[in-house]
Design an enzyme around this catalytic site. Structure first.
Site, PDB file in Angstrom:
ATOM      1  N   GLY A 189      -4.615  -4.223  -3.748  1.00  0.00           N
ATOM      2  CA  GLY A 189      -5.590  -3.175  -4.030  1.00  0.00           C
ATOM      3  C   GLY A 189      -4.793  -1.952  -4.426  1.00  0.00           C
ATOM      4  N   HIS A 190      -4.771  -1.639  -5.705  1.00  0.00           N
ATOM      5  CA  HIS A 190      -3.938  -0.540  -6.204  1.00  0.00           C
ATOM      6  C   HIS A 190      -4.844   0.613  -6.626  1.00  0.00           C
ATOM      7  CE1 HIS A 190      -0.341  -3.419  -7.170  1.00  0.00           C
ATOM      8  NE2 HIS A 190      -0.729  -3.444  -5.911  1.00  0.00           N
TER       9      HIS A 190
ATOM     10  N   ASP B  49       0.805  -1.225   0.000  1.00  0.00           N
ATOM     11  CA  ASP B  49       0.000   0.000   0.000  1.00  0.00           C
ATOM     12  C   ASP B  49       0.835   1.270   0.000  1.00  0.00           C
ATOM     13  OD1 ASP B  49      -2.198  -1.687   0.128  1.00  0.00           O
ATOM     14  OD2 ASP B  49      -2.273  -1.617   2.323  1.00  0.00           O
TER      15      ASP B  49
HETATM   16  P1  GDP Z   1      -0.789   0.334  -3.509  1.00  0.00           P
HETATM   17  O1  GDP Z   1      -1.373  -0.946  -3.028  1.00  0.00           O
HETATM   18  O2  GDP Z   1       0.691   0.411  -3.282  1.00  0.00           O
HETATM   19  O3  GDP Z   1      -1.163   0.673  -4.920  1.00  0.00           O
HETATM   20  O4  GDP Z   1      -1.405   1.474  -2.587  1.00  0.00           O
HETATM   21  P2  GDP Z   1      -2.956   1.614  -2.169  1.00  0.00           P
HETATM   22  O5  GDP Z   1      -3.701   2.123  -3.327  1.00  0.00           O
HETATM   23  O6  GDP Z   1      -3.455   0.396  -1.499  1.00  0.00           O
HETATM   24  O7  GDP Z   1      -2.848   2.673  -1.016  1.00  0.00           O
HETATM   25  C1  GDP Z   1      -2.314   3.943  -1.212  1.00  0.00           C
HETATM   26  C2  GDP Z   1      -3.384   4.985  -0.829  1.00  0.00           C
HETATM   27  O8  GDP Z   1      -2.790   6.267  -0.721  1.00  0.00           O
HETATM   28  C3  GDP Z   1      -4.472   5.129  -1.878  1.00  0.00           C
HETATM   29  O9  GDP Z   1      -5.672   5.467  -1.243  1.00  0.00           O
HETATM   30  C4  GDP Z   1      -3.970   6.291  -2.734  1.00  0.00           C
HETATM   31  O10 GDP Z   1      -5.026   6.980  -3.382  1.00  0.00           O
HETATM   32  C5  GDP Z   1      -3.332   7.155  -1.693  1.00  0.00           C
HETATM   33  N1  GDP Z   1      -2.179   7.947  -2.132  1.00  0.00           N
HETATM   34  C6  GDP Z   1      -1.224   7.638  -3.036  1.00  0.00           C
HETATM   35  N2  GDP Z   1      -0.279   8.587  -3.065  1.00  0.00           N
HETATM   36  C7  GDP Z   1      -0.648   9.526  -2.160  1.00  0.00           C
HETATM   37  C8  GDP Z   1      -0.063  10.745  -1.689  1.00  0.00           C
HETATM   38  O11 GDP Z   1       1.014  11.167  -2.101  1.00  0.00           O
HETATM   39  N3  GDP Z   1      -0.746  11.411  -0.711  1.00  0.00           N
HETATM   40  C9  GDP Z   1      -1.928  10.978  -0.199  1.00  0.00           C
HETATM   41  N4  GDP Z   1      -2.498  11.691   0.753  1.00  0.00           N
HETATM   42  N5  GDP Z   1      -2.496   9.831  -0.618  1.00  0.00           N
HETATM   43  C10 GDP Z   1      -1.861   9.117  -1.569  1.00  0.00           C
HETATM   44  P1  IMO Z   2      -0.945  -4.182  -2.237  1.00  0.00           P
HETATM   45  O1  IMO Z   2      -0.501  -4.748  -3.562  1.00  0.00           O
HETATM   46  C1  IMO Z   2      -0.994  -4.548   2.081  1.00  0.00           C
HETATM   47  C2  IMO Z   2      -1.127  -8.574   3.729  1.00  0.00           C
HETATM   48  C3  IMO Z   2      -2.380  -9.023   4.450  1.00  0.00           C
HETATM   49  C4  IMO Z   2      -1.784 -10.010   5.434  1.00  0.00           C
HETATM   50  C5  IMO Z   2      -0.669 -10.664   4.626  1.00  0.00           C
HETATM   51  C6  IMO Z   2      -1.078 -11.975   3.979  1.00  0.00           C
HETATM   52  O2  IMO Z   2      -2.237  -3.455  -2.297  1.00  0.00           O
HETATM   53  O3  IMO Z   2       0.148  -3.398  -1.605  1.00  0.00           O
HETATM   54  P2  IMO Z   2      -2.666 -12.691   1.989  1.00  0.00           P
HETATM   55  O4  IMO Z   2      -4.006 -12.181   1.560  1.00  0.00           O
HETATM   56  O5  IMO Z   2      -1.610 -12.501   0.968  1.00  0.00           O
HETATM   57  O6  IMO Z   2      -2.748 -14.084   2.518  1.00  0.00           O
HETATM   58  O7  IMO Z   2      -2.277 -11.786   3.250  1.00  0.00           O
HETATM   59  O8  IMO Z   2      -0.304  -9.731   3.627  1.00  0.00           O
HETATM   60  N1  IMO Z   2      -1.344  -8.090   2.363  1.00  0.00           N
HETATM   61  C7  IMO Z   2      -1.257  -6.812   2.010  1.00  0.00           C
HETATM   62  N2  IMO Z   2      -1.053  -5.716   2.752  1.00  0.00           N
HETATM   63  N3  IMO Z   2      -1.108  -4.448   0.745  1.00  0.00           N
HETATM   64  C8  IMO Z   2      -1.284  -5.542  -0.019  1.00  0.00           C
HETATM   65  O9  IMO Z   2      -1.262  -5.497  -1.360  1.00  0.00           O
HETATM   66  C9  IMO Z   2      -1.422  -6.796   0.614  1.00  0.00           C
HETATM   67  N4  IMO Z   2      -1.628  -8.052   0.179  1.00  0.00           N
HETATM   68  C10 IMO Z   2      -1.568  -8.845   1.245  1.00  0.00           C
HETATM   69  O10 IMO Z   2      -3.015  -7.956   5.081  1.00  0.00           O
HETATM   70  O11 IMO Z   2      -1.178  -9.304   6.495  1.00  0.00           O
HETATM   71 MG    MG Z   3      -2.897  -1.599  -1.786  1.00  0.00          MG
END
Ligand code: GDP
Ligand code: IMO
Ligand code: MG
Length: 426
Positions: A40-41, A13
């Site tokens: 979840g991207h 994340d």
């Molecule tokens: P990923 O799994 O690495 O793609 O990241 P996620 O999408 O799960 O989580 C990142 C969260 O931070 C999302 O809700 C993005 O919209 C948000 N985000 C990304 N870059 C920034 C930033 O520079 N500032 C803020 N406030 N939010 C951001």
């Molecule tokens: P992105 O790509 C954050 C975490 C889960 C749990 C552990 C194992 O959005 O960064 P699993 O479902 O793989 O058996 O879970 O890994 N986890 C993540 N945490 N971002 C993710 O993906 C994750 N995918 C799995 O919360 O601790």
């Molecule tokens: Mg994510």
């Protein structure tokens, strides 16, 4: 050309989705190489927020082709719903999306097994997203999994029955409620849907593109500290999230890897169980969660928050061979008067180290902090001169400590809220 790799250096994340979307116009191909619907991207532009789980984050860019590589575990039901969500936008998804025949399929019993295994772990549960990731990779490694290419064969239904019978034999010892006819119906409908897409030999596709001088970006999922080998085992995911995973997950030779973009937040978060040395259980942690909207993109769970952790970042940089750092969510710290940086760990025997100890789960690790002054101001504008002086001091301090240039600072979730640095200070 080489394959550039973009991956998270923390516990996931970090903001991979946003940056892949920002970089995608520079790339002919974006490819996912591991993980599955546990990811979840998030991408944000034109006031709309999109969350992708299995589809690569280059899908909104018209000229970018997207590949789901052999290292991915693909849930066809989730896939179908993701595609349907995209249908209201004017995208040519069918033409721009390619799925490896060697990707492993997640079947509904994998999700049930995930639940059963987590329940059986009691207090020691991993905090899995329960998307069937662990059980599907188990079947892959156990040489009994189903692959995307299998859906094209006449004996697919028989193979499915054989695998799910093995699962039912395990499930009968667990109390899990489910409606099998309904799950089976959804699965086979989703398989029919999947058959309408480009199912390919993606290792040939990627290498042919490389030979044609195409530019390719490999999009990591999860983060390095969740890697099956190098993460805080057993509180990890079930794939290699590190650069090497891009080689096995796409079929590219290590010599073909170019830039490695390592993404990290200006602080740390973790969702699910497991060690987190700099975790803040106080109001600062609460403030980070609120300012950063730190709730899981896949499960909605609150993310645990804490200060940045240099020993773990140095470790991730080493394992991945990171060539450029991208710092995300700097804006979340805009109102913190003091910014803390964990530079070392103090172990339970009193020793002070700056490496990752083997025993990270069963010993108390106390972070040792260096304090820097906060910048205490909102950030307006996206040119380098708009970076507040104390944020620049923070960035320079991290660059010097990590010995890798920080070439981008993200200051908000939208595509446009991105500062690209022309000359990182190293
Ligand atoms: P990923 O799994 O690495 O793609 O990241 P996620 O999408 O799960 O989580 C990142 C969260 O931070 C999302 O809700 C993005 O919209 C948000 N985000 C990304 N870059 C920034 C930033 O520079 N500032 C803020 N406030 N939010 C951001
Ligand atoms: P992105 O790509 C954050 C975490 C889960 C749990 C552990 C194992 O959005 O960064 P699993 O479902 O793989 O058996 O879970 O890994 N986890 C993540 N945490 N971002 C993710 O993906 C994750 N995918 C799995 O919360 O601790
Ligand atoms: Mg994510």
């Amino acid at each position: 050309m080489k394959v550039d790799v973009l991956l998270g250096l923390q516990w996931g994340d970090e903001g991979k989705g946003k940056i892949v979307d920002v970089l995608a116009p520079k790339y002919d191909v974006v490819a996912r190489f591991q993980g599955g619907p546990n990811a979840g991207h998030t991408l944000e532009f034109d006031g709309i927020k999109h969350v992708l789980h299995q589809i690569p984050s280059g899908i909104f860019r018209e000229k970018t082709r997207n590949v789901i590589g052999n290292g991915v575990v693909l849930d066809p039901i989730v896939f179908r719903s993701e595609i349907e969500k995209l249908s209201k936008y004017n995208l040519n998804v069918k033409a721009n999306l390619f799925i490896s025949k060697k990707a492993t399929l997640i079947v509904p019993t994998h999700r049930l097994l995930d639940q059963a295994y987590e329940k059986a772990k009691g207090d020691e549960k991993i905090g899995s997203t329960l998307k069937g990731i662990g059980p599907s990779y188990q079947d892959k490694i156990g040489r009994q999994g189903l692959r995307v290419g299998d859906v094209l064969a006449d004996n697919f239904n028989a193979k499915f029955k054989k695998l799910t019978d093995i699962h039912f034999a395990i499930l009968k010892d667990h109390v899990i409620e489910y409606n099998w006819p309904e799950l089976e119906r959804q699965f086979f409908e989703a398989i029919t849907f999947l058959k309408g897409f480009n199912l390919i030999d993606s290792e040939y596709f990627i290498n042919d593109e490389l030979n044609k001088n195409a530019s390719i970006l490999a999009e990591g999922a999860q983060g390095s500290l969740l890697d099956i080998d190098f993460g805080s085992y057993p509180f990890v995911t079930s794939s290699n999230t590190v650069t090497a995973g891009a080689c096995t997950g796409l079929g590219i030779a290590p010599s073909k890897v170019g830039e490695v973009y390592g993404i990290f937040k200006a602080y740390s978060t973790r969702v699910g169980s497991g060690p987190f040395p700099t975790e803040l259980l106080d109001e600062d942690g609460e403030k980070m969660r609120k300012e950063g909207n730190e709730f899981g993109s896949t499960t909605g769970r609150p993310r645990r928050c804490g200060w940045i952790d240099l020993p773990s970042l140095k470790y991730s940089i080493m394992i991945n061979g990171v060539t450029q750092l991208l710092m995300m969510k700097a804006d979340v710290l805009n109102t913190f008067p003091v910014i803390k940086v964990c530079t070392h760990y103090k172990l339970s025997d009193g020793s002070i180290i700056e490496t990752m100890p083997y025993e990270i789960v069963n010993q108390k690790i106390t972070p040792i902090y260096r304090e820097l002054s906060g910048w205490n101001t909102p950030i307006f504008g996206t040119s380098e001169s708009d970076v507040p002086p104390n944020l620049l001091i923070y960035v320079n301090f991290l660059e010097k400590s990590l010995q890798v240039p920080i070439s981008l600072i993200s200051i908000g979730p939208d595509r446009s809220q991105t500062i690209v640095r022309s000359k990182p200070n190293l």
